[in-house]
Design a protein around this motif. Structure first.
Motif, PDB file in Angstrom:
ATOM      1  N   ASN A   1       0.837  -1.206   0.000  1.00  0.00           N
ATOM      2  CA  ASN A   1       0.000   0.000   0.000  1.00  0.00           C
ATOM      3  C   ASN A   1       0.875   1.261   0.000  1.00  0.00           C
ATOM      4  OD1 ASN A   1      -1.294   2.214   2.053  1.00  0.00           O
ATOM      5  ND2 ASN A   1      -2.797   1.411   0.610  1.00  0.00           N
TER       6      ASN A   1
ATOM      7  N   TYR B   1       1.973   1.733  -3.476  1.00  0.00           N
ATOM      8  CA  TYR B   1       0.812   2.139  -4.281  1.00  0.00           C
ATOM      9  C   TYR B   1       0.554   3.650  -4.137  1.00  0.00           C
ATOM     10  CZ  TYR B   1      -4.064   2.948  -5.501  1.00  0.00           C
ATOM     11  OH  TYR B   1      -5.212   3.475  -6.039  1.00  0.00           O
TER      12      TYR B   1
ATOM     13  N   ALA C   1      -0.233  -4.830 -10.694  1.00  0.00           N
ATOM     14  CA  ALA C   1      -0.587  -5.603  -9.489  1.00  0.00           C
ATOM     15  C   ALA C   1      -1.027  -4.690  -8.349  1.00  0.00           C
ATOM     16  CB  ALA C   1       0.597  -6.457  -9.056  1.00  0.00           C
TER      17      ALA C   1
ATOM     18  N   ASN D   1      -4.853  -4.583  -6.646  1.00  0.00           N
ATOM     19  CA  ASN D   1      -5.038  -4.900  -5.217  1.00  0.00           C
ATOM     20  C   ASN D   1      -5.252  -3.656  -4.358  1.00  0.00           C
ATOM     21  OD1 ASN D   1      -4.370  -7.981  -4.720  1.00  0.00           O
ATOM     22  ND2 ASN D   1      -3.007  -7.271  -6.332  1.00  0.00           N
ATOM     23  N   GLU D   2      -5.602  -2.528  -5.000  1.00  0.00           N
ATOM     24  CA  GLU D   2      -5.635  -1.257  -4.256  1.00  0.00           C
ATOM     25  C   GLU D   2      -6.663  -1.235  -3.137  1.00  0.00           C
ATOM     26  OE1 GLU D   2      -7.267   2.223  -6.385  1.00  0.00           O
ATOM     27  OE2 GLU D   2      -7.691   0.851  -8.018  1.00  0.00           O
ATOM     28  N   ASN D   3      -7.709  -2.059  -3.240  1.00  0.00           N
ATOM     29  CA  ASN D   3      -8.765  -2.000  -2.214  1.00  0.00           C
ATOM     30  C   ASN D   3      -8.531  -2.942  -1.039  1.00  0.00           C
ATOM     31  OD1 ASN D   3     -10.239  -0.021  -3.570  1.00  0.00           O
ATOM     32  ND2 ASN D   3     -11.073  -1.564  -4.983  1.00  0.00           N
ATOM     33  N   ILE D   4      -7.437  -3.684  -1.092  1.00  0.00           N
ATOM     34  CA  ILE D   4      -7.149  -4.599   0.029  1.00  0.00           C
ATOM     35  C   ILE D   4      -6.592  -3.788   1.186  1.00  0.00           C
ATOM     36  CG2 ILE D   4      -5.661  -6.491   0.812  1.00  0.00           C
ATOM     37  CD1 ILE D   4      -5.859  -7.706  -1.947  1.00  0.00           C
TER      38      ILE D   4
ATOM     39  N   CYS E   1      -2.543  -3.826   2.380  1.00  0.00           N
ATOM     40  CA  CYS E   1      -1.959  -4.579   1.259  1.00  0.00           C
ATOM     41  C   CYS E   1      -0.438  -4.745   1.431  1.00  0.00           C
ATOM     42  CB  CYS E   1      -2.278  -3.867  -0.049  1.00  0.00           C
ATOM     43  SG  CYS E   1      -1.815  -4.849  -1.467  1.00  0.00           S
TER      44      CYS E   1
ATOM     45  N   HIS F   1      -0.089 -10.472  -0.269  1.00  0.00           N
ATOM     46  CA  HIS F   1      -1.056 -10.190  -1.332  1.00  0.00           C
ATOM     47  C   HIS F   1      -0.447 -10.073  -2.733  1.00  0.00           C
ATOM     48  CE1 HIS F   1      -2.739  -8.356   2.469  1.00  0.00           C
ATOM     49  NE2 HIS F   1      -3.643  -9.266   2.170  1.00  0.00           N
ATOM     50  N   VAL F   2       0.497  -9.134  -2.913  1.00  0.00           N
ATOM     51  CA  VAL F   2       0.951  -8.805  -4.268  1.00  0.00           C
ATOM     52  C   VAL F   2       1.680  -9.968  -4.935  1.00  0.00           C
ATOM     53  CG1 VAL F   2       2.497  -7.308  -5.603  1.00  0.00           C
ATOM     54  CG2 VAL F   2       0.969  -6.324  -3.893  1.00  0.00           C
TER      55      VAL F   2
ATOM     56  N   TYR G   1      -0.600 -12.876  -5.752  1.00  0.00           N
ATOM     57  CA  TYR G   1      -1.466 -12.455  -6.870  1.00  0.00           C
ATOM     58  C   TYR G   1      -0.713 -12.609  -8.197  1.00  0.00           C
ATOM     59  CZ  TYR G   1      -3.597  -9.145 -10.165  1.00  0.00           C
ATOM     60  OH  TYR G   1      -4.128  -8.571 -11.296  1.00  0.00           O
TER      61      TYR G   1
END
Length: 423
Positions: A104, A107, A204, A208-211, A214, A219-220, A223
């Motif tokens: 995150n 991101y 990626a 996954n921005e809404n996790i 993150c 996660h990443v 994924y």
């Protein structure tokens, strides 16, 4: 102008397992080796590897870290284009957020990375002690036509369950990940160092921005792996230490003073750079006794220092004795005080004839997770009054007085943390 690879250094962590040492300072800014701060190691690796653009992501207690890094002069990172940039969370039109996880944090800084239009992005943690040539890792990434390359260190199989473990095939391609597995199928521990092809990482991160929270490991990377991206393992066999616990922090400092240190700070070809103040030389008095110590500039020793790492501008008065300890900048050890296996943070005063680290080990009554070693840990700007006796596996934070020590003793496993201080 395009950069081939830029680095993103995650330095926002609190380092809560370092207890009172990180109550007012981020873990990457904690002193190390009498002269450095932990973050100096990944920063020096960057410039030694030819990576001249580094975004440092800060969050928890960033002031000391920001001041230390400044505009990056010690690491030759004061550049008109690239160089070092401090990236802290900032106010946006909507969804203003703290960094909630490693991925995150990246991101939230996509625009910063895009501004250099890099081919590759190197992700680093700010809290490991090691020397590594990231260029060799990039060459490996390119040679395998990889989308992601993860650095891994072989560890004894019985320790592997403490780490994220990588399972690979004979080509080094990663076939599976196991996060702290009970029965590990491999001894390759992820070092939290990744090279991503930027196009792959960018997609990626957006997917996954809404996790919430993150994270790369959770996660990443899973994924990308499920999506069929080429994920490879780069095996690193040099010295690498996660100084995340008081025990490993103390141990890695002590390894610096071994006769043949496993981790050598004195190599010309791979220098560790840091911000240095202009200080007078150290002074060892004629009646002092010093054996196997690292001693910082401006330090004056009139007493005894053995097997210890001592920072800058420390005073060890006549009759004081320091054994197997880490003493940080600006500490005063008064006459007659005796320290055994202590970690004493900046600008602390140890009173006359105080004894630290005596008696038998006892389990912590304060925080068993953090304090599980036979060390005395003293936070910065603390005061320990004269003539008190402090046991093993103890923690002290704040200006303490004789009244805080019933019968003049803090028993092993105990703690004195003054109001307004945190663990």
């Amino acid at each position: 102008m395009k950069k081939e690879m830029i680095a993103m250094l995650l330095a926002g962590g609190q380092g809560s397992r370092l207890g009172v040492l990180t109550s007012k300072v981020a873990k990457p800014a904690v002193a190390f080796g009498g002269k450095y701060r932990i973050i100096d190691f990944p920063l020096s690796n960057c410039i030694n590897s030819g990576v001249d653009t580094v975004g440092v992501l800060t969050q928890y207690q960033p002031l000391r870290l920001n001041t230390h890094i400044g505009i990056g002069i010690p690491w030759d990172l004061d550049r008109n284009y690239g160089g070092v940039t401090i990236l802290s969370p900032y106010e946006k039109k909507e969804n203003t957020d703290w960094y909630t996880g490693t991925a995150n944090a990246i991101y939230q800084n996509i625009n910063y990375i895009d501004s250099f239009n890099p081919e590759y992005v190197l992700i680093l943690g700010g809290d490991h002690i090691y020397k590594m040539d990231y260029k060799m890792m990039l060459d490996f990434h390119k040679a395998n036509n990889a989308d992601i390359t993860m650095a891994a260190k072989p560890v004894p199989i019985e320790e592997a369950s403490r780490f994220g473990v990588l399972v690979t095939d004979e080509t080094g391609k990663i076939t599976d990940f196991e996060e702290k597995p009970e029965h590990p199928r491999s001894n390759l521990a992820s070092m939290g160092i990744y090279i991503f092809t930027w196009k792959v990482l960018r997609e990626a991160l957006i997917a996954n921005e809404n996790i919430s929270g993150c994270d790369f490991g959770m996660h990443v990377i899973p994924y990308c792996h499920q999506r069929g991206d080429r994920v490879f393992c780069y095996e690193f066999n040099g010295y690498w230490k996660d100084v995340g616990t008081l025990g490993s922090y103390w141990e890695s400092n002590m390894e610096l003073i071994d006769l043949v240190p496993v981790f050598n700070l004195y190599e010309d070809y791979w220098k560790i750079y840091t911000k240095s103040n202009t200080l007078p030389p150290q002074y060892i008095a004629s009646n002092a006794y010093v054996e196997r110590c690292i001693i910082g500039e401006g330090t004056e020793v009139y007493g005894v220092a053995k097997n210890s790492v001592i920072g800058a501008e420390v005073t060890i008065e006549e009759g004081a004795e320091v054994y197997d300890s880490i003493i940080m900048e600006g500490v005063v050890v008064k006459a007659g005080a005796k320290l055994y296996k202590a970690i004493v943070a900046e600008n602390t005063v140890i009173g006359e004839n105080a004894q630290l680290g005596v008696g038998e080990y006892a389990e912590s009554t304060y925080n068993k997770k953090v304090y599980a070693f036979d060390l005395v840990t003293v936070a910065e700007n603390s005061v320990i009054p004269p003539n008190v006796s402090i046991g093993k596996n103890t923690a002290i934070s704040g200006v303490t007085t004789a009244e805080d020590y019933p019968d003049g003793i803090l028993p092993s496993g105990g703690a004195i943390v003054k109001v307004g201080e945190s663990e």
